[in-house]
Design an enzyme around this catalytic site. Structure first.
Site, mmCIF file in Angstrom:
data_model
loop_
_atom_site.group_PDB
_atom_site.id
_atom_site.type_symbol
_atom_site.label_atom_id
_atom_site.label_comp_id
_atom_site.label_asym_id
_atom_site.label_seq_id
_atom_site.Cartn_x
_atom_site.Cartn_y
_atom_site.Cartn_z
ATOM 1 N N PHE A 145 -10.880 -3.936 10.543
ATOM 2 C CA PHE A 145 -12.022 -3.676 9.662
ATOM 3 C C PHE A 145 -11.688 -4.078 8.246
ATOM 4 O O PHE A 145 -10.554 -4.365 7.925
ATOM 5 C CB PHE A 145 -12.455 -2.201 9.726
ATOM 6 C CG PHE A 145 -11.378 -1.206 9.384
ATOM 7 C CD1 PHE A 145 -11.159 -0.817 8.075
ATOM 8 C CD2 PHE A 145 -10.579 -0.652 10.385
ATOM 9 C CE1 PHE A 145 -10.175 0.101 7.759
ATOM 10 C CE2 PHE A 145 -9.600 0.270 10.085
ATOM 11 C CZ PHE A 145 -9.382 0.642 8.779
ATOM 12 N N TYR A 174 0.781 -1.234 0.000
ATOM 13 C CA TYR A 174 0.000 0.000 0.000
ATOM 14 C C TYR A 174 0.817 1.291 0.000
ATOM 15 O O TYR A 174 0.253 2.363 -0.206
ATOM 16 C CB TYR A 174 -0.980 -0.019 1.169
ATOM 17 C CG TYR A 174 -2.009 -1.108 0.993
ATOM 18 C CD1 TYR A 174 -3.066 -0.949 0.114
ATOM 19 C CD2 TYR A 174 -1.883 -2.318 1.661
ATOM 20 C CE1 TYR A 174 -3.997 -1.956 -0.090
ATOM 21 C CE2 TYR A 174 -2.809 -3.337 1.473
ATOM 22 C CZ TYR A 174 -3.861 -3.150 0.596
ATOM 23 O OH TYR A 174 -4.770 -4.155 0.398
#
Length: 419
Positions: free
Chosen positions: A419, A127
């Site tokens: 999450f 990322y």
């Protein structure tokens, strides 16, 4: 199959089962999708932004984002584009599918006015190329309870408070308000909606194949005046050794506390339970009090320490103005952003009374990437250290030290949630 033959688009209701199958495949879970799993996940489709990459009719990559709030240093909350459920099927790697999905989602988040984008990275190298940086760390300890040196005669909190075992309904009653108060004081924490509490207490059974729900234990700490100030959720196993000796491990599913007294009492309670000889703490803040709450801190052994919440800054001005600063000073920060979403040169004037940030044409004091600014934003990273690593450019002598004096926090940020 050429790259331009694979369509990246929002997922329809009819395509959702195939999207879940691709998600399960990407995370090496059983790929079959029973109807109950589709039904349980359907509210996420309705409330989220779901993208899929389709090779013909088959989904071969998945991506989901949804609205989130993140607590900044000082307690303000900022809006974020939370990214989750990112997979690319092994047969379709190296075709730019994740890049295309990111290029769809991040500009839309910026256009909506989100200050940040966030994610929990399954793998580290992915990322950074999209402008994200690791902004918090998570640490897990394994506690050898017999070695800890605690008084076996402990019978309750010494401060006059009390601990009560409660059921899931009590957690749903007290937990949301308790957590809301907690997260306003914890930089890096994210919001929890009602669905989160329904799922984590078993009221809404959202489990994949082979992952049945098992009820954990819940304990509330009440202060001497009766106010709920802490919540512990844990799950013990059932292991016996030779000579009929108990060797149970209690795994913490969650522990939040508003005060050091509440935190101390909940850890002490867990260590006092008969048959529990080992505690796995779950992912905690790296400067958690636990090891030094024990007479022998060496009884708490670090078993995991790794990056956790990753952040990408989408709006530099609003991000820097949202947080508080320990000292006073000015910096001109140039943020480089190859994607062209939020780069530029900005002057930050900060003090304990507040901060202003605006685009500037002055010469830069520091040059940072968006990932490095994310690391600095929550106060965990050191600009001096990043400069030494060659990841921050110090254009004015001493500017990195000024940045540390402004940005660093006295307690480290922490995100309690996955999450």
């Amino acid at each position: 199959m050429r790259r331009d033959d694979i369509a990246v688009r929002p997922v329809t209701v009819d395509e959702y089962p195939d999207w879940i199958r691709a998600l399960n495949t990407g995370f090496l879970r059983e790929p079959s999708v029973p109807p109950i799993e589709v039904e349980n996940r359907r509210p996420l489709l309705e409330r989220s932004r779901n993208l899929g990459a389709f090779d013909g009719a088959r989904c071969v990559a998945t991506f989901r984002s949804f609205a989130q709030e993140v607590t900044a240093v000082g307690g303000a909350v900022v809006t974020a584009d939370a990214i989750s459920n990112v997979t690319v099927t092994a047969t379709h790697r190296r075709r730019g599918l994740l890049s295309r999905m990111m290029a769809t989602d991040l500009p839309a988040a910026r256009e909506r006015g989100d200050v940040l984008a966030t994610l929990i990275a399954a793998e580290y190298p992915i990322y950074g190329r999209y402008g994200f940086g690791p902004a918090t760390t998570a640490t897990q300890w394994s506690v050898d309870v017999p070695r800890a040196g605690l008084d076996p005669r402990w019978a309750g909190p010494e401060d006059g408070g009390r601990i009560d075992l409660v059921d899931a309904e009590d957690v749903r009653k007290h937990g949301p308000d308790l957590y809301e108060r907690f997260r306003r004081g914890q930089p890096g924490a994210v919001d929890r909606d009602d669905r989160w509490w329904q799922v984590t207490t078993g009221a809404l059974r959202v489990v994949g194949p082979g992952d049945p729900w098992t009820e954990p234990f819940h304990a509330l700490y009440r202060s001497p005046n009766g106010e709920v100030e802490g919540l512990l959720t844990y799950k013990p196993d059932d292991v016996w050794g030779d000579a009929k000796q108990p060797l149970d491990t209690a795994t913490v599913r969650g522990l939040i506390a508003l005060t050091p007294a509440a935190e101390r009492a909940l850890w002490r309670f867990l260590c006092s339970i008969d048959w529990i000889t080992t505690i796995r703490t779950g992912y905690r803040a790296p400067d958690d009090l636990l090891p030094h709450l024990l007479p022998d801190p060496r009884a708490a052994r670090i078993v995991t320490q790794a990056d956790w919440l990753w952040i990408r800054v989408l709006d530099v001005v609003r991000a820097l103005e949202a947080r508080t600063y320990a000292g006073s000073g000015s910096l001109v920060i140039e943020m480089t952003d190859p994607d062209g979403l939020s780069g530029g040169r900005f002057r930050l004037d900060a003090s304990p009374d507040g901060a202003t940030c605006a685009p500037s044409t002055r010469s830069a004091d520091l040059v940072v990437g968006s990932g490095e600014l994310a690391e600095l934003w929550l106060g965990d990273a050191s600009a001096v250290r990043l400069a030494a690593l060659g990841r921050v450019g110090e254009e004015r002598a001493g500017a990195a030290a000024v940045a540390d004096a402004l940005f660093r926090t006295f307690r480290r940020p922490w995100c309690p949630d996955m999450f």
